[in-house]
Design an enzyme around this catalytic site. Structure first.
Site, short mmCIF file in Angstrom:
data_model
loop_
_atom_site.label_atom_id
_atom_site.label_comp_id
_atom_site.label_asym_id
_atom_site.label_seq_id
_atom_site.Cartn_x
_atom_site.Cartn_y
_atom_site.Cartn_z
N ASP A 71 56.65 23.17 -4.74
CA ASP A 71 55.81 24.33 -4.48
C ASP A 71 55.84 24.61 -2.97
OD1 ASP A 71 54.18 26.49 -4.76
OD2 ASP A 71 52.63 25.48 -5.92
C1 BGC Z 1 52.06 28.89 -5.59
C2 BGC Z 1 53.14 28.98 -6.63
C3 BGC Z 1 54.06 30.11 -6.32
C4 BGC Z 1 54.62 29.91 -4.92
C5 BGC Z 1 55.62 30.96 -4.50
C6 BGC Z 1 52.60 28.90 -4.19
O1 BGC Z 1 51.61 29.01 -3.25
O2 BGC Z 1 51.30 27.72 -5.82
O3 BGC Z 1 52.57 29.14 -7.89
O4 BGC Z 1 55.08 30.20 -7.27
O5 BGC Z 1 53.55 29.91 -4.01
O6 BGC Z 1 55.02 32.16 -4.24
#
Ligand code: BGC
Length: 734
Positions: A282
């Protein structure tokens, strides 16, 4: 040539083509990948492991162009639009090794056509609806050059304080499995290389939804039993449905953060499940290992994450910065790096990116927000709505109603209708509630008063709201949360209607007109006071682009609401976590015994249970039949009931089957959902609804973490919510 010779030649030719094609399918991708890896420098390999973020508006940054030209950029997120994608892609395709960039974006509930938030969509209890919306989202995303979405979120969430409950299928694993599968199938179809398909990413692996206190990014501590019973199965289901990527999460899990957790990322995911796709971290979750204080610095974070099984690093740059040095000192092996690169190149191959790296700009012009997509958004939004309360005579509204007052901060609000994570959804595309009602009942006089802001406490607008209410035949209250109050980093410590909205409701009810409350929200709310104050309540969630039209369909009865709650609505935040499939306790709550598991100031029961939802018609469920009273532990059992629509209108009922293992070697929930079907019936019509119970649904993980069906008594209930239902029983023997 005779016809026969023609046919023979054709057969021989096609056999040759099939042989050539299958030889191609069998050998080149992997051989090409091995060749590529053999010719890559360490820097080029590390570049493939890096994902960087473009600007939120969809453009790439100058540095990314530079990296692309050097062949040092594996993937970008947020960059979208056929032309922009193609420009950056061309740079990569003209680099030394010509490895295409993988373009990713959070396409969560639609790209330009926005569907209800996933929690809302799950309230349809209709996985086919989710598959349909995901397929449309993929088609639109594919048309702007995207090949990868960070969806579906399959985190089970038993705590409505956690804002991200809005992004998943709610509190239940069985329902979550069905929606995980459907969404993966919708995004990916059978062939992810097609321009209208994207790679799915089951996230956030794993346990992220169990954040302590419902506070986003917070620690989780989950027993292996609960992990295997509750949190892991939707991921497994998504992978079994073909999901080619998984995202490791932010949370600390039992002392080892999930982006550095070899038990979940390697032992389970790669070892037990044989997952051969890509794990992406993530957002900066690799460098955050330092904040977790499990890594002494960025280099150590990189060492742990790759070693645990994270192939691609999102946004933070510990791999590219420290990879060479880690290799030099033996903290990483080249084989580990090559394996991560291989997985990423294999994904790019599966996506057809080497053959078709570019988007078709013509497609972009014709694919977004088509009438067909808008129609689907409207139908799916209407299917997601849940009728929470309806005193006789209020809903559905008559189209002959002369005047309708829409009152509340969400009545004419295009932005909040869409919820959070809206892809490229635009407010000018949105049908608000006011617009929807005007279109549905052109003869009616539709008025609007905002009354107050969503979180404001000023009563300044109340007088006007009351005046507008008095002048109308019926009042539709549009109340709830702002989209920014749910989703990521949007945990709440309270679960009531924000700001002064309840006071507005009371003031408007005082005007003496029939009142219908329409709720917009991304989570279960503790709204007992509201429910007491008004005769009818429709839960609309954040319904998306066609929200106002879909709500009007429901309010006027063109669509009879048939959704059911995918998560328990508590009476108060103090009951949280509250979920239907809890354990028994040694002292289950009993009304006449103080020393049982309950509160002194409130009942233990929820405001609305999981699986609950009303209809404008009525149904009966009768005649539960089980195909056997005894089955062997490897056997299966059919359970069926008669469902009848006993009311005046066509409608949908979601028939739900729950089981209980009466006594087992580890304690089991009081009941667990093991079957459901949404059935449409004409007035007076009836149907038998049948469920199959197999060992997969009767078993659980025992003390040794083996999945077993244990002999003994089982109870089964079939009904229309997680409370009550017709009860039966059967016995499992050796
Ligand atoms: C979130 C994810 C997301 C990623 C990309 C993160 O902050 O937890 O769910 O896919 O950002 O935008």
């Amino acid at each position: 040539m005779s016809r026969r010779v023609h046919v023979l030649l054709a057969v021989l030719w096609s056999a040759a083509v099939v042989a050539a094609l299958s030889a191609q399918a069998a050998s080149p991708p992997d051989a090409r990948i091995d060749d590529l890896i053999a010719s890559m420098s360490v820097e080029e390999k590390l570049g493939q492991l890096q994902q960087l973020a473009g600007g939120a508006e969809g453009n790439y940054l100058p540095e990314q162009a530079e990296l692309a030209r050097k062949g040092l950029l594996g993937s970008v997120l947020n960059v979208r639009g056929a032309e922009r994608v193609n420009t950056l892609q061309r740079m990569a395709m003209e680099s030394r090794l010509k490895i295409p960039i993988l373009f990713a974006f959070d396409v969560i509930h639609g790209y330009r056509t926005v569907f209800p938030i996933p929690l809302g969509e799950s309230a349809s209890w209709d996985p086919a609806a989710a598959e349909r919306s995901a397929a449309i989202a993929a088609r639109e995303a594919g048309a702007v050059g995207l090949k990868w979405t960070f969806a579906p979120m399959v985190d089970i969430a038993r705590d409505p304080r956690w804002g991200r409950i809005s992004e998943g299928a709610g509190e239940d694993t069985f329902l979550g499995i069905a929606f995980a599968r459907a969404r993966v199938r919708g995004f990916q179809g059978d062939d992810i290389s097609r321009p209208d398909r994207v790679a799915a990413c089951t996230k956030h692996f794993v346990g992220y939804g169990a954040a302590e206190g419902g506070r986003d990014y917070n620690t989780t501590d989950i027993s292996e039993q609960v992990l295997r019973e509750v949190y892991l199965p939707p991921f497994k289901a998504g992978i079994d449905a073909g999901a080619v990527t998984v995202m490791s999460a932010f949370n600390d899990l039992n002392g080892v953060p999930t982006s550095a957790n070899p038990f979940t990322l390697t032992t389970i995911l790669r070892g037990e499940w044989k997952f051969d796709g890509v794990v992406v971290s993530d957002y900066e979750s690799v460098s955050q290992l330092v904040n977790h204080r499990i890594a002494a610095g960025d280099a150590d974070a990189a060492r742990q994450a790759l070693t645990a099984g994270v192939d691609m690093e999102m946004v933070s740059r510990t791999y590219v910065t420290h990879g060479a040095e880690l290799l030099k000192r033996g903290a990483w092996t080249m084989a580990q790096v090559d394996e991560a690169v291989r997985r990423i190149l294999r994904l790019k191959t599966r996506l057809g990116l080497f053959e078709r790296p570019y988007a078709d700009p013509a497609l972009e012009k014709t694919t977004l927000l088509t009438p067909e997509h808008a129609r689907a958004a409207r139908e799916i939004a209407a299917r997601s709505m849940v009728l929470l309360k309806n005193e006789p005579g209020v809903l559905p509204l008559s189209k002959d109603t002369r005047s309708i007052a829409v009152i509340g901060p969400l009545g004419d609000d295009p932005v909040n209708m869409m919820g959070n994570w809206i892809g490229d959804g635009r407010k000018e595309d949105v049908v608000t509630l006011v617009a929807g009602l005007k279109a549905a009942a052109p003869a009616a006089h539709v008025t609007f008063a905002k009354g107050c802001d969503i979180t404001g406490t000023s009563r300044e607008g109340f007088d006007e709201a009351v005046r507008v209410a008095r002048a109308a035949d019926v009042v539709v209250l549009a109340i709830g949360e702002g989209e920014i109050m749910s989703g990521e980093a949007a945990s709440r410590a309270t679960l009531d209607l924000p700001g002064g909205q309840l006071d507005l409701v009371k003031a408007v009810v005082g005007a003496g007109r029939p009142v219908v409350a329409v709720l917009f929200n991304g989570r279960p709310l503790a709204i007992g006071d509201l429910v007491d104050a008004v005769p009818s309540v429709v839960e609309a969630w954040f319904p998306g682009t066609q929200g106002g039209a879909a709500i009007s369909d429901v309010l006027f009865g063109d669509v009879n609401p048939g959704g059911k709650l995918p998560a328990t609505f508590p009476r108060a935040v103090g009951q949280v976590p509250i979920y239907y499939n809890h354990k028994s306790s040694g002292r289950p709550a009993a009304p006449d015994n103080r020393y049982t598991s309950k509160y002194v100031d409130m009942p233990v029961t929820p405001l609305f249970p999981f699986g609950f939802g009303l209809s404008y018609t009525s149904f009966t469920v009768t005649d539960l039949q089980l195909s056997a009273s005894t089955i062997r532990r490897d056997g299966q059992l059919r359970a069926s009931v008669a469902l009848r629509n006993t009311g005046p209108r066509a409608g949908d009922e979601v028939v739900q089957l729950y089981i209980q293992d009466v006594a087992s070697s580890v304690t089991r929930p009081v009941r667990e959902l093991r079957g459901f079907e949404r059935v449409s019936l004409a007035p007076g019509a009836s149907r038998r609804v049948e469920f199959l119970l197999t060992p997969a649904q009767l078993g659980f993980h025992n003390r040794d973490m083996q999945f077993v069906v244990e002999p003994g008594a089982f109870k089964v209930w079939v009904g229309t919510s997680s409370v009550g239902g017709l009860e039966g029983s059967f016995t499992v023997t050796e």
